[in-house]
Each structure stands twice: as structure tokens, then as C-alpha cells.
Motif scaffolding. Structure first.
Motif, PDB file in Angstrom:
ATOM      1  N   PRO A  98       0.818  -1.214   0.000  1.00 44.86           N
ATOM      2  CA  PRO A  98       0.000   0.000   0.000  1.00 44.86           C
ATOM      3  C   PRO A  98       0.854   1.268   0.000  1.00 44.86           C
ATOM      4  N   VAL A  99       0.296   2.306  -0.599  1.00 38.52           N
ATOM      5  CA  VAL A  99       0.886   3.641  -0.586  1.00 38.52           C
ATOM      6  C   VAL A  99      -0.006   4.477   0.322  1.00 38.52           C
ATOM      7  N   CYS A 100       0.592   5.057   1.362  1.00 33.89           N
ATOM      8  CA  CYS A 100      -0.190   5.794   2.359  1.00 33.89           C
ATOM      9  C   CYS A 100       0.272   7.239   2.467  1.00 33.89           C
ATOM     10  N   ASN A 101      -0.656   8.093   2.889  1.00 36.61           N
ATOM     11  CA  ASN A 101      -0.303   9.485   3.174  1.00 36.61           C
ATOM     12  C   ASN A 101       0.136   9.600   4.634  1.00 36.61           C
ATOM     13  N   GLU A 102       0.363  10.814   5.088  1.00 33.15           N
ATOM     14  CA  GLU A 102       0.855  11.050   6.448  1.00 33.15           C
ATOM     15  C   GLU A 102      -0.139  10.616   7.526  1.00 33.15           C
ATOM     16  N   ASP A 103      -1.431  10.538   7.178  1.00 35.79           N
ATOM     17  CA  ASP A 103      -2.475  10.157   8.135  1.00 35.79           C
ATOM     18  C   ASP A 103      -2.770   8.651   8.107  1.00 35.79           C
ATOM     19  N   ASN A 104      -1.905   7.875   7.455  1.00 31.86           N
ATOM     20  CA  ASN A 104      -2.066   6.438   7.299  1.00 31.86           C
ATOM     21  C   ASN A 104      -3.336   6.061   6.537  1.00 31.86           C
ATOM     22  N   GLU A 105      -3.751   6.936   5.643  1.00 35.23           N
ATOM     23  CA  GLU A 105      -4.865   6.639   4.743  1.00 35.23           C
ATOM     24  C   GLU A 105      -4.260   6.134   3.445  1.00 35.23           C
ATOM     25  N   ILE A 106      -4.849   5.069   2.911  1.00 37.28           N
ATOM     26  CA  ILE A 106      -4.309   4.482   1.697  1.00 37.28           C
ATOM     27  C   ILE A 106      -4.705   5.329   0.490  1.00 37.28           C
ATOM     28  N   ILE A 107      -3.719   5.621  -0.354  1.00 36.62           N
ATOM     29  CA  ILE A 107      -3.991   6.425  -1.551  1.00 36.62           C
ATOM     30  C   ILE A 107      -3.632   5.673  -2.832  1.00 36.62           C
ATOM     31  N   GLY A 108      -3.058   4.486  -2.684  1.00 32.87           N
ATOM     32  CA  GLY A 108      -2.690   3.699  -3.857  1.00 32.87           C
ATOM     33  C   GLY A 108      -2.077   2.370  -3.460  1.00 32.87           C
ATOM     34  N   ILE A 109      -1.769   1.594  -4.490  1.00 33.81           N
ATOM     35  CA  ILE A 109      -1.067   0.315  -4.331  1.00 33.81           C
ATOM     36  C   ILE A 109       0.045   0.305  -5.373  1.00 33.81           C
ATOM     37  N   ILE A 110       1.240  -0.091  -4.961  1.00 34.06           N
ATOM     38  CA  ILE A 110       2.355  -0.208  -5.903  1.00 34.06           C
ATOM     39  C   ILE A 110       2.766  -1.677  -5.949  1.00 34.06           C
ATOM     40  N   SER A 111       3.060  -2.177  -7.143  1.00 38.11           N
ATOM     41  CA  SER A 111       3.384  -3.599  -7.291  1.00 38.11           C
ATOM     42  C   SER A 111       4.609  -3.791  -8.170  1.00 38.11           C
ATOM     43  N   GLU A 112       5.051  -5.035  -8.252  1.00 36.48           N
ATOM     44  CA  GLU A 112       6.165  -5.374  -9.131  1.00 36.48           C
ATOM     45  C   GLU A 112       5.854  -4.960 -10.569  1.00 36.48           C
ATOM     46  N   GLY A 113       4.645  -5.201 -11.001  1.00 35.13           N
ATOM     47  CA  GLY A 113       4.249  -4.835 -12.367  1.00 35.13           C
ATOM     48  C   GLY A 113       4.384  -3.346 -12.611  1.00 35.13           C
ATOM     49  N   ASP A 114       4.031  -2.549 -11.619  1.00 31.09           N
ATOM     50  CA  ASP A 114       4.164  -1.098 -11.750  1.00 31.09           C
ATOM     51  C   ASP A 114       5.636  -0.705 -11.883  1.00 31.09           C
ATOM     52  N   CYS A 115       6.513  -1.395 -11.156  1.00 26.68           N
ATOM     53  CA  CYS A 115       7.947  -1.126 -11.253  1.00 26.68           C
ATOM     54  C   CYS A 115       8.484  -1.520 -12.628  1.00 26.68           C
ATOM     55  N   LEU A 116       7.964  -2.615 -13.172  1.00 27.74           N
ATOM     56  CA  LEU A 116       8.400  -3.045 -14.505  1.00 27.74           C
ATOM     57  C   LEU A 116       8.086  -1.994 -15.567  1.00 27.74           C
TER      58      LEU A 116
END
Length: 156
Positions: free
Chosen positions: A57-75
Motif C-alpha cells: 500500500p501507498v499511504c499518506n501522512e495520516d495512514n490513509e491508503i492512496i494507492g497500491i504499488i506492485s512489481e508490475g508497476d515497477c516493470l
């Protein structure tokens, strides 16, 4: 007179065990590797490899999820670097993360979560309570939960 060779014994309790209701909260991972939207992709790749995970998960400063990053995204960033002939990976998480997040509440039954995995073809779901990330459930967590249950006492 016939004597029994069984000796003294007591009758087993006739209590009927209640069906088990197992929730996502019972098996979710709570010690998560999270990422920030302005984190460089090369750092994400290092953490994914180091921790043997496929995304997070990708979170902001308030620990709210704003996205998901995966191996595929890195590729995607790797391919872009090759296309542009730049060996460095200057991309940021915010440029590649998935933002259409489907989360799951902690009280969700394990079998309902298993159905969601089959229908949606995701590897993981963030677990959200009161808009905060509290954990993550994976397909492996579901298998672990079912394996530990008593087969006759499943409650759907």
C-alpha cells in the motif's frame, strides 16, 4: 458374570461445538511495508526484493491508503528507462501506483474474502477501518486460515 476389560471410563461431553466464524481480522498481516507517493521507484524495487513481497500500500501522512504499488508497476518504469536509454529509474510511486483501490473491512468472513479474490483476480486487499489502513489480507492468508479450521465446523 462378565467383566469388562475396558476399565472405568467417562462419557464424552455431548456439547456441540459452535461453528467457527473466521474473519479477515483474524488472519490479516498487520506489520506492513508501506510506501509514500514521492518515493523513487528504485527504492520501492529494493524494498520489494529485500522483503520478498510483490507489492504494498501507498499511504499518506495520516495512514490513509492512496494507492497500491506492485512489481508490475515497477516493470513499467524499467521498460520506460530502457526505451529512453536511461539506466536510472527516476520515476516516483505516484506516477505508477494503482489508485482504484478496492479494500476490505476487517469483519469480512474469510470465505467472502476468498470469493472476492476469485472474482477480482487481486493478490492482496488492504484492510481499512475508519478510513485508516490497519492491515492487508492475501490469498496465502486465506489458505492459512482455512487450513487451521476444523472442517466440520465451517460457518459461511
Amino acid at each position: 458374570m462378565v467383566k469388562s476389560y475396558q476399565g472405568a471410563f467417562t462419557m464424552k461431553s455431548t456439547q456441540i461445538e459452535e461453528p467457527q466464524s473466521v474473519t479477515v481480522a483474524d488472519y490479516m498481516a498487520t506489520k506492513l511495508i508501506t510506501f509514500k507517493e514521492y518515493q523513487p521507484i528504485n527504492e520501492v524495487m529494493e524494498l520489494l526484493l529485500k522483503n520478498k513481497i510483490s507489492g504494498g500500500p501507498v499511504c499518506n501522512e495520516d495512514n490513509e491508503i492512496i494507492g497500491i504499488i506492485s512489481e508490475g508497476d515497477c516493470l513499467k518504469e524499467i521498460v520506460r528507462g530502457k526505451y529512453n536509454n536511461t539506466p536510472k529509474l527516476p520515476g516516483l510511486v505516484k506516477d505508477h501506483m494503482a489508485t482504484n483501490i478496492i479494500s476490505i473491512p476487517p469483519e469480512t468472513n474469510i470465505f467472502e474474502a476468498a470469493n472476492m479474490f476469485l472474482r477480482m483476480r487481486f493478490r492482496r486487499f488492504p484492510v481499512i477501518k475508519e478510513e485508516k489502513l490497519i492491515g492487508q489480507i492475501s490469498q496465502r492468508d486465506i489458505m492459512r486460515a482455512v487450513q487451521s479450521m476444523k472442517e466440520v465446523n465451517w460457518k459461511h
